[in-house]
Design an enzyme around this catalytic site. Sequence first.
Site, mmCIF file in Angstrom:
data_model
loop_
_atom_site.group_PDB
_atom_site.id
_atom_site.type_symbol
_atom_site.label_atom_id
_atom_site.label_comp_id
_atom_site.label_asym_id
_atom_site.label_seq_id
_atom_site.Cartn_x
_atom_site.Cartn_y
_atom_site.Cartn_z
ATOM 1 N N ASP A 9 -2.237 -15.190 49.364
ATOM 2 C CA ASP A 9 -1.425 -16.114 50.149
ATOM 3 C C ASP A 9 -2.015 -17.506 49.897
ATOM 4 O OD1 ASP A 9 0.093 -17.332 52.317
ATOM 5 O OD2 ASP A 9 -1.799 -17.258 53.421
ATOM 6 N N ASP A 11 -1.171 -20.784 52.163
ATOM 7 C CA ASP A 11 -1.425 -21.574 53.376
ATOM 8 C C ASP A 11 -2.362 -20.864 54.345
ATOM 9 O OD1 ASP A 11 1.873 -22.472 52.869
ATOM 10 O OD2 ASP A 11 0.221 -23.914 52.837
ATOM 11 N N GLU A 18 -2.676 -25.933 56.897
ATOM 12 C CA GLU A 18 -1.722 -26.154 57.999
ATOM 13 C C GLU A 18 -1.932 -27.490 58.723
ATOM 14 O OE1 GLU A 18 0.998 -24.809 58.300
ATOM 15 O OE2 GLU A 18 0.807 -22.842 57.381
ATOM 16 N N LYS A 53 11.595 -25.048 57.279
ATOM 17 C CA LYS A 53 12.966 -25.290 57.769
ATOM 18 C C LYS A 53 13.261 -24.406 58.991
ATOM 19 C CE LYS A 53 14.747 -24.582 53.559
ATOM 20 N NZ LYS A 53 13.654 -24.774 52.637
ATOM 21 N N THR A 121 5.433 -20.917 51.438
ATOM 22 C CA THR A 121 5.719 -22.318 51.135
ATOM 23 C C THR A 121 6.423 -22.422 49.787
ATOM 24 O OG1 THR A 121 4.815 -24.550 51.249
ATOM 25 C CG2 THR A 121 3.515 -22.946 50.019
ATOM 26 N N SER A 122 6.704 -23.690 49.413
ATOM 27 C CA SER A 122 7.486 -23.929 48.182
ATOM 28 C C SER A 122 6.577 -24.034 46.964
ATOM 29 C CB SER A 122 8.256 -25.243 48.340
ATOM 30 O OG SER A 122 7.302 -26.279 48.571
HETATM 31 C C1 XBP Z 1 2.981 -20.518 55.492
HETATM 32 C C2 XBP Z 1 4.253 -20.977 56.095
HETATM 33 C C3 XBP Z 1 4.838 -22.231 55.568
HETATM 34 C C4 XBP Z 1 3.919 -23.419 55.840
HETATM 35 C C5 XBP Z 1 4.673 -24.720 55.674
HETATM 36 O O1 XBP Z 1 3.042 -19.106 55.583
HETATM 37 O O2 XBP Z 1 4.807 -20.322 56.968
HETATM 38 O O3 XBP Z 1 6.070 -22.408 56.214
HETATM 39 O O4 XBP Z 1 3.485 -23.338 57.193
HETATM 40 O O5 XBP Z 1 5.218 -24.789 54.369
HETATM 41 P P1 XBP Z 1 2.091 -18.210 54.634
HETATM 42 P P2 XBP Z 1 6.786 -25.087 54.180
HETATM 43 O O6 XBP Z 1 0.714 -18.824 54.707
HETATM 44 O O7 XBP Z 1 2.120 -16.878 55.283
HETATM 45 O O8 XBP Z 1 2.673 -18.211 53.285
HETATM 46 O O9 XBP Z 1 7.115 -26.263 55.085
HETATM 47 O O10 XBP Z 1 6.926 -25.389 52.719
HETATM 48 O O11 XBP Z 1 7.481 -23.814 54.594
HETATM 49 MG MG MG Z 2 -1.009 -18.058 55.291
#
Ligand code: XBP
Ligand code: MG
Length: 227
Positions: A9, A11, A18, A53, A121-122
């Site tokens: 993963d 983030d 975060e 989003k 995320t993207s």
């Molecule tokens: C991370 C997320 C993402 C980030 C923000 O989840 O939920 O939405 O918080 O990034 P994980 P975006 O760590 O489980 O992948 O704004 O690009 O979504």
């Molecule tokens: Mg995460």
Amino acid sequence: MTLKALIFDVDGTLAETEAVHLQAFNLAFKDFELGWTWSEQLYLELLKTTGGKERIKAYMRNHLNLDDAALQTQIPQIHKMKTNHYVRLVSQGALKLRPGVQSLIDTALEEELILAIATTTSRANVDALAMAIWGEPAEALFAALACGDEVAHKKPAPDVFLLALERLGLNAADCIAFEDSENGLKSARGAGIKTVAIPSRFSQNNGFKGAAICVPEFTDFALADLD
Ligand code: XBP
Ligand code: MG
């Protein structure tokens, strides 16, 4: 099991991202003159919704009780602005890897394991982090990347880990996943992948039932611990 790949993963796992996402959200809300400011306390709650989003929409519904269709049509633009701020902040050096991540990656490469990413995320955000840390796009290090907007259902659904397995051409049994959140753990386990939980600053209060092991940092873990 013959371990063949590590699936990370991003983030909260590769880096404590975060806090920078939160800063980027608030900058975008200011750009759009929405009068919204998310505190860290509120963000802990909002993080239960994965996807930026989707998180904005959940905030409007659950915290503002706002069912404003016109404003909802603006969410993609607000989120695009947020991503622009996030990419800029990351490229200016806002982030570093969590302790022990680089040494695990080095060990994996020495043992000829394949590296992959499965994140909500993207791709733009993943590449911004890779460029800032390693000076090259994520695909230079990670053989397969599966990102949030490529799948129908974001974490905790298993979609993004299933897409990573498909792109790797591997079975779940050949891989280990690394996750910082309960949503991410559920997603990886839903794909049948043995998962190491490494809670992050924003997921300390999450539950990690089903993790093969749960450790505070990557420095408290070695691949041999899972033999
Ligand atoms: C991370 C997320 C993402 C980030 C923000 O989840 O939920 O939405 O918080 O990034 P994980 P975006 O760590 O489980 O992948 O704004 O690009 O979504
Ligand atoms: Mg995460």
